[in-house]
Design a protein around this motif. Structure first.
Motif, mmCIF file in Angstrom:
data_model
loop_
_atom_site.group_PDB
_atom_site.id
_atom_site.type_symbol
_atom_site.label_atom_id
_atom_site.label_comp_id
_atom_site.label_asym_id
_atom_site.label_seq_id
_atom_site.Cartn_x
_atom_site.Cartn_y
_atom_site.Cartn_z
ATOM 1 N N LEU A 109 0.943 -1.044 -0.128
ATOM 2 C CA LEU A 109 0.116 0.249 0.142
ATOM 3 C C LEU A 109 0.883 0.978 -0.071
ATOM 4 C CD1 LEU A 109 -2.692 -1.014 2.613
ATOM 5 C CD2 LEU A 109 -2.947 -0.910 0.153
ATOM 6 N N TRP A 110 0.598 2.189 -0.885
ATOM 7 C CA TRP A 110 1.291 3.488 -0.981
ATOM 8 C C TRP A 110 1.109 4.435 0.184
ATOM 9 C CZ3 TRP A 110 5.112 3.866 -4.205
ATOM 10 C CH2 TRP A 110 5.066 3.164 -5.437
ATOM 11 N N HIS A 111 -0.314 4.637 0.354
ATOM 12 C CA HIS A 111 -0.734 5.741 1.460
ATOM 13 C C HIS A 111 -1.635 5.356 2.512
ATOM 14 C CE1 HIS A 111 1.336 8.780 -0.992
ATOM 15 N NE2 HIS A 111 0.831 8.173 -2.161
ATOM 16 N N LEU A 112 -2.599 4.496 2.324
ATOM 17 C CA LEU A 112 -3.629 4.245 3.168
ATOM 18 C C LEU A 112 -3.091 3.726 4.366
ATOM 19 C CD1 LEU A 112 -6.655 3.027 0.889
ATOM 20 C CD2 LEU A 112 -6.071 5.358 1.717
ATOM 21 N N ASP A 113 -2.047 2.838 4.510
ATOM 22 C CA ASP A 113 -1.542 2.469 5.664
ATOM 23 C C ASP A 113 -0.925 3.604 6.435
ATOM 24 O OD1 ASP A 113 0.556 2.729 3.997
ATOM 25 O OD2 ASP A 113 1.427 0.841 4.524
ATOM 26 N N GLN A 114 -0.603 4.740 5.894
ATOM 27 C CA GLN A 114 -0.325 5.847 6.699
ATOM 28 C C GLN A 114 -1.233 6.553 7.450
ATOM 29 O OE1 GLN A 114 3.204 6.050 6.902
ATOM 30 N NE2 GLN A 114 3.014 4.100 5.583
ATOM 31 N N LEU A 115 -2.412 6.134 7.310
ATOM 32 C CA LEU A 115 -3.532 6.959 7.930
ATOM 33 C C LEU A 115 -3.380 6.460 9.387
ATOM 34 C CD1 LEU A 115 -6.389 6.766 5.488
ATOM 35 C CD2 LEU A 115 -5.507 8.772 6.119
ATOM 36 N N PRO A 116 -4.267 6.991 10.403
ATOM 37 C CA PRO A 116 -4.033 6.808 11.528
ATOM 38 C C PRO A 116 -4.348 5.320 11.938
ATOM 39 C CG PRO A 116 -5.238 9.017 11.431
ATOM 40 C CD PRO A 116 -4.936 8.462 10.119
ATOM 41 N N ALA A 117 -3.515 4.657 12.655
ATOM 42 C CA ALA A 117 -3.599 3.025 12.590
ATOM 43 C C ALA A 117 -4.684 2.689 13.443
ATOM 44 C CB ALA A 117 -2.027 2.591 13.244
ATOM 45 N N ARG A 118 -5.185 3.544 14.332
ATOM 46 C CA ARG A 118 -6.158 2.995 15.185
ATOM 47 C C ARG A 118 -7.503 2.397 14.574
ATOM 48 N NH1 ARG A 118 -5.682 8.302 16.944
ATOM 49 N NH2 ARG A 118 -4.672 7.484 19.045
ATOM 50 N N TYR A 119 -7.456 3.282 13.233
ATOM 51 C CA TYR A 119 -8.839 2.863 12.351
ATOM 52 C C TYR A 119 -8.561 1.858 11.161
ATOM 53 C CZ TYR A 119 -10.698 6.966 15.017
ATOM 54 O OH TYR A 119 -11.164 7.730 15.856
ATOM 55 N N ALA A 120 -7.288 1.272 11.275
ATOM 56 C CA ALA A 120 -6.723 0.443 10.265
ATOM 57 C C ALA A 120 -8.082 -0.662 9.754
ATOM 58 C CB ALA A 120 -5.748 -0.101 10.397
ATOM 59 N N SER A 121 -8.605 -1.265 10.440
ATOM 60 C CA SER A 121 -9.781 -2.244 10.192
ATOM 61 C C SER A 121 -10.955 -1.743 9.625
ATOM 62 C CB SER A 121 -10.138 -2.860 11.458
ATOM 63 O OG SER A 121 -10.870 -2.060 12.300
ATOM 64 N N ARG A 122 -11.108 -0.245 9.431
ATOM 65 C CA ARG A 122 -12.126 0.413 8.792
ATOM 66 C C ARG A 122 -11.816 0.846 7.416
ATOM 67 N NH1 ARG A 122 -14.591 3.320 14.245
ATOM 68 N NH2 ARG A 122 -16.470 3.702 12.801
ATOM 69 N N TYR A 123 -10.738 0.977 7.086
ATOM 70 C CA TYR A 123 -10.039 1.359 5.865
ATOM 71 C C TYR A 123 -10.412 0.382 4.816
ATOM 72 C CZ TYR A 123 -7.727 4.733 8.759
ATOM 73 O OH TYR A 123 -7.383 5.663 9.852
ATOM 74 N N ASP A 124 -11.654 -0.090 4.312
ATOM 75 C CA ASP A 124 -11.952 -0.867 3.383
ATOM 76 C C ASP A 124 -12.165 -0.461 1.991
ATOM 77 O OD1 ASP A 124 -14.318 0.510 3.457
ATOM 78 O OD2 ASP A 124 -15.682 -1.013 4.234
ATOM 79 N N GLU A 125 -12.286 -1.181 1.077
ATOM 80 C CA GLU A 125 -12.466 -0.735 -0.248
ATOM 81 C C GLU A 125 -13.404 0.513 -0.651
ATOM 82 O OE1 GLU A 125 -14.026 -2.216 -4.746
ATOM 83 O OE2 GLU A 125 -14.008 -3.374 -2.979
ATOM 84 N N LEU A 126 -14.490 0.531 0.026
ATOM 85 C CA LEU A 126 -15.505 1.573 -0.034
ATOM 86 C C LEU A 126 -14.809 2.957 0.547
ATOM 87 C CD1 LEU A 126 -18.001 2.857 -0.695
ATOM 88 C CD2 LEU A 126 -18.899 2.216 1.574
ATOM 89 N N PHE A 127 -14.283 2.881 1.726
ATOM 90 C CA PHE A 127 -13.566 3.898 2.372
ATOM 91 C C PHE A 127 -12.436 4.516 1.314
ATOM 92 C CE2 PHE A 127 -9.785 5.406 4.318
ATOM 93 C CZ PHE A 127 -10.169 6.523 5.201
ATOM 94 N N ALA A 128 -11.505 3.357 0.692
ATOM 95 C CA ALA A 128 -10.584 3.792 -0.142
ATOM 96 C C ALA A 128 -10.888 4.489 -1.267
ATOM 97 C CB ALA A 128 -9.785 2.544 -0.785
ATOM 98 N N ARG A 129 -12.197 4.099 -1.927
ATOM 99 C CA ARG A 129 -12.689 4.663 -3.104
ATOM 100 C C ARG A 129 -13.117 6.057 -2.511
ATOM 101 N NH1 ARG A 129 -17.042 2.021 -4.516
ATOM 102 N NH2 ARG A 129 -17.046 0.237 -3.448
#
Length: 372
Positions: A226-246
């Motif tokens: 992953l280029w960027h999404l794994d650099q978002l606040p780690a506490r919410y990592a399980s909520r960064y799914d495909e819909l969030f990414a889009r």
């Protein structure tokens, strides 16, 4: 034996030259087309192993350097020529591009290493994917040598004019020069780096969306790069799914569009604040990569950030300590005196009725009302 096949392609006759954004898109399509190719069947069913490909796109087409293992020059040339044509035809956008020439060159350095290491401790690994990874760096170095005439500073400066929503004063240019010491030249480099960085950021966010979609998972469970999404606040990592990414990708496109079409007024939501954080980081990386990040340009980017950000409240999201966790628990879904607190559920909620958030990304409801 390892060979380098240099393939020259060009756009159809009469077509307009490719601008910067079109070159980025064409390069991505070519790279992804070759990424799907692990091997090629040459004449008489001979297997040709594709190790790596390096793509350089210019206004009139592209030059590809394809690293392959093949039993002979002729087999390598035939196989790579065929697969290049297939990659172009599979892409509707590039289907009319023309393959002008294909030249096979023996990569003597790699050949010498292979011969010297044969059956020894430095023998090339048998796994094609591992060999591909080992050759990637050398492929990049080879292409950089061919690009010695490239002038990144001139290219970045030329992009500055596209950042239409901002003036040199946004980057700290003053008359007379004030304590920031930013002149028009420094502001131009900073502005150009933001436009350049926007193209890279959007392309890489697209890759992040695709990575999550391919694995049908979220950032916490993603095993791919992953280029960027794994650099978002780690506490919410399980909520960064495909819909969030889009939604995050669309937010990045909408924000950078307003930057370049003259329509930007203010940041619309917390997600845009995070996009801007990534964009500024990308601009710094780009300038540093080309040795252009001096004190003046750094000050220009700092002035820009100060002007565009209304505050730095979002930074607490990156606090990984106990205080950050406590604040996140209190804010997530809670309402403060000035409206919804910036918990995860409000990242795409407009800061006010006068703020813009793209309809695809915007939260329709912060919280569903309870039945009376």
């Amino acid at each position: 034996m390892t060979y380098v096949v240099t393939v020259e392609t060009r756009i159809p006759g009469g077509a307009p030259e490719l601008d910067e954004l079109s070159r980025v898109g064409a390069g991505t399509l070519l790279e992804r087309g070759f990424d799907s190719v692990a091997g090629v069947e040459g004449p008489d069913g001979v297997e040709v192993d594709v190790l790596d490909v390096v793509v350089g796109v210019h206004p009139g087409g592209a030059i590809l350097k394809v690293f392959v293992e093949a039993p002979s020059l002729e087999v390598a040339e035939d196989a790579v020529g065929s697969v290049t044509q297939e990659v172009l035809e599979r892409s509707e956008v590039l289907a009319e591009w023309v393959v002008e020439s294909s030249e096979v060159k023996l990569h003597t350095d790699l050949a010498r290493e292979s011969l010297e290491a044969a059956d020894g401790p430095d023998a090339p690994p048998s796994d094609p994917q591992v060999r591909r990874a080992q050759h990637a760096l050398k492929a990049a170095e080879t292409f950089e040598t061919a690009e010695e005439t490239h002038d990144p500073e001139a290219e970045i400066r030329a992009m500055a004019a596209r950042l239409r929503s901002f003036t040199p004063a946004t980057f700290g240019v003053a008359d007379p020069v004030d304590e920031f010491g930013v002149g028009p030249g420094g502001a131009e480099l900073a502005a150009g780096a933001l436009v350049y960085g926007a193209e890279v950021l959007i392309d890489e966010l697209y890759d992040d969306v695709q990575a999550l979609a391919d694995e049908d998972t979220n950032v916490a469970g993603c095993e791919g790069h992953l280029w960027h999404l794994d650099q978002l606040p780690a506490r919410y990592a399980s909520r960064y799914d495909e819909l969030f990414a889009r939604r995050f990708l669309v937010t990045a496109v909408a924000l950078t569009t307003r930057f370049t079409d003259g329509g930007f007024e203010r940041l619309g939501c917390l997600a845009e604040e995070l996009v801007l954080k990534f964009l500024l980081e990308q601009a710094h990386v780009t300038l540093d990569l080309y040795g252009l990040l001096d004190d003046e340009v750094t000050a220009a980017l700092e002035c820009f950030a100060t002007e565009v950000y209304e505050d730095g409240d979002f930074e607490w999201l990156f606090d990984g300590g106990a205080e950050g966790a406590e604040r996140a628990e209190e804010a997530d879904g809670a309402d403060g005196p000035d409206g919804p607190a910036p918990g995860f559920g409000t990242w795409f909620t407009p800061f006010g009725e006068d703020r813009y958030v793209h309809p695809y990304a915007a939260d329709e409801h912060v919280q569903e009302p309870e039945d009376a």
